[in-house]
Design a protein around this motif. Sequence first.
Motif, PDB file in Angstrom:
ATOM      1  N   ASP A   1      -6.749  15.165  -1.238  1.00  0.00           N
ATOM      2  CA  ASP A   1      -6.384  14.946   0.063  1.00  0.00           C
ATOM      3  C   ASP A   1      -4.988  15.959   0.250  1.00  0.00           C
ATOM      4  O   ASP A   1      -4.142  15.227   0.175  1.00  0.00           O
ATOM      5  CB  ASP A   1      -6.621  13.798   0.620  1.00  0.00           C
ATOM      6  CG  ASP A   1      -5.703  13.599   2.288  1.00  0.00           C
ATOM      7  OD1 ASP A   1      -5.437  14.424   2.915  1.00  0.00           O
ATOM      8  OD2 ASP A   1      -6.084  12.504   2.575  1.00  0.00           O
TER       9      ASP A   1
ATOM     10  N   ARG B   1      -1.980   8.495   6.671  1.00  0.00           N
ATOM     11  CA  ARG B   1      -3.362   8.977   6.363  1.00  0.00           C
ATOM     12  C   ARG B   1      -3.276   8.626   5.524  1.00  0.00           C
ATOM     13  O   ARG B   1      -4.455   8.760   4.393  1.00  0.00           O
ATOM     14  CB  ARG B   1      -2.338  10.780   5.568  1.00  0.00           C
ATOM     15  CG  ARG B   1      -2.426  11.709   6.911  1.00  0.00           C
ATOM     16  CD  ARG B   1      -2.531  12.556   6.462  1.00  0.00           C
ATOM     17  NE  ARG B   1      -3.753  13.228   5.973  1.00  0.00           N
ATOM     18  CZ  ARG B   1      -4.783  13.938   6.233  1.00  0.00           C
ATOM     19  NH1 ARG B   1      -5.119  14.021   7.854  1.00  0.00           N
ATOM     20  NH2 ARG B   1      -6.118  13.712   5.599  1.00  0.00           N
ATOM     21  N   GLY B   2      -3.446   7.280   5.266  1.00  0.00           N
ATOM     22  CA  GLY B   2      -3.753   6.359   4.182  1.00  0.00           C
ATOM     23  C   GLY B   2      -2.997   6.498   2.476  1.00  0.00           C
ATOM     24  O   GLY B   2      -3.379   5.213   1.836  1.00  0.00           O
ATOM     25  N   VAL B   3      -2.196   7.116   2.396  1.00  0.00           N
ATOM     26  CA  VAL B   3      -1.145   6.832   1.440  1.00  0.00           C
ATOM     27  C   VAL B   3      -0.435   5.389   1.137  1.00  0.00           C
ATOM     28  O   VAL B   3      -0.561   5.163   2.072  1.00  0.00           O
ATOM     29  CB  VAL B   3      -0.400   7.468   1.786  1.00  0.00           C
ATOM     30  CG1 VAL B   3       0.565   7.611   0.349  1.00  0.00           C
ATOM     31  CG2 VAL B   3      -0.908   9.476   1.954  1.00  0.00           C
ATOM     32  N   LEU B   4      -1.003   4.519  -0.322  1.00  0.00           N
ATOM     33  CA  LEU B   4      -0.185   3.851  -0.441  1.00  0.00           C
ATOM     34  C   LEU B   4       0.298   3.853  -1.178  1.00  0.00           C
ATOM     35  O   LEU B   4       1.259   4.571  -2.268  1.00  0.00           O
ATOM     36  CB  LEU B   4      -2.011   2.793  -0.944  1.00  0.00           C
ATOM     37  CG  LEU B   4      -0.965   1.153  -1.314  1.00  0.00           C
ATOM     38  CD1 LEU B   4      -0.944   0.133  -0.506  1.00  0.00           C
ATOM     39  CD2 LEU B   4      -2.670   0.751  -2.640  1.00  0.00           C
TER      40      LEU B   4
ATOM     41  N   LEU C   1       1.198   0.244   3.856  1.00  0.00           N
ATOM     42  CA  LEU C   1      -0.221   1.415   4.295  1.00  0.00           C
ATOM     43  C   LEU C   1       0.711   2.735   4.635  1.00  0.00           C
ATOM     44  O   LEU C   1       1.479   2.140   5.926  1.00  0.00           O
ATOM     45  CB  LEU C   1      -0.996   1.291   4.884  1.00  0.00           C
ATOM     46  CG  LEU C   1      -2.291   1.510   4.875  1.00  0.00           C
ATOM     47  CD1 LEU C   1      -3.064   2.706   3.075  1.00  0.00           C
ATOM     48  CD2 LEU C   1      -3.019   0.980   5.644  1.00  0.00           C
TER      49      LEU C   1
ATOM     50  N   ALA D   1      -5.693   9.644  -1.693  1.00  0.00           N
ATOM     51  CA  ALA D   1      -6.936   9.804  -1.581  1.00  0.00           C
ATOM     52  C   ALA D   1      -7.404  10.960  -2.105  1.00  0.00           C
ATOM     53  O   ALA D   1      -6.651  12.342  -2.516  1.00  0.00           O
ATOM     54  CB  ALA D   1      -7.803   9.979  -0.087  1.00  0.00           C
TER      55      ALA D   1
ATOM     56  N   HIS E   1      -5.351   9.264  -5.720  1.00  0.00           N
ATOM     57  CA  HIS E   1      -5.337   7.597  -6.773  1.00  0.00           C
ATOM     58  C   HIS E   1      -7.188   7.752  -7.198  1.00  0.00           C
ATOM     59  O   HIS E   1      -8.147   7.165  -6.794  1.00  0.00           O
ATOM     60  CB  HIS E   1      -5.744   6.802  -5.256  1.00  0.00           C
ATOM     61  CG  HIS E   1      -5.778   5.518  -6.175  1.00  0.00           C
ATOM     62  ND1 HIS E   1      -6.351   4.327  -4.700  1.00  0.00           N
ATOM     63  CD2 HIS E   1      -5.580   4.141  -7.029  1.00  0.00           C
ATOM     64  CE1 HIS E   1      -5.790   3.320  -5.223  1.00  0.00           C
ATOM     65  NE2 HIS E   1      -5.766   3.287  -6.378  1.00  0.00           N
TER      66      HIS E   1
ATOM     67  N   GLY F   1      -3.122  14.318   2.946  1.00  0.00           N
ATOM     68  CA  GLY F   1      -2.471  13.066   2.960  1.00  0.00           C
ATOM     69  C   GLY F   1      -1.329  13.736   1.026  1.00  0.00           C
ATOM     70  O   GLY F   1       0.201  12.299   1.551  1.00  0.00           O
TER      71      GLY F   1
END
Length: 138
Positions: A89, A74-77, A71, A86, A47, A92
Amino acid sequence: FELRPHGALSAAYAAADLVAVPSRRQEAFGRVVVEALAAGRLCATFHHGAASEVGAAVLRAAVEHGLPPTLLPRGVLLVGPLFLVAPCDAQGLGAAIREASRMGSAERLARGEVGVRAAAEFGLDAFVRRTLAVYRSC
């Protein structure tokens, strides 16, 4: 004119369940991401750079299609068919690939339709419309 892939490239996209685009550097335009979306495929990318702009187009199409962003670990959208990770990452990116592999074919198809709609925002016709609108506003 569309950014839909043709020939051998089209066959490669058609054979893929997910297209991973792990560009470590920001790209000015994410053509591979848009081509994957235009082919109706899920796509995982970092991203940053153009992926953010493409993500905004996908978000608009996803909301219109009734698919809110999610969401993931690992914060993956997940936005429509697009997994935004991210920057740089690798863990991720792996999480995005795992999530995509668990997705059923009906969900992949529905998300792919959102990608096709979003990719149309980057075709020549849309570019000409936006350019002419700028000239007319002056």
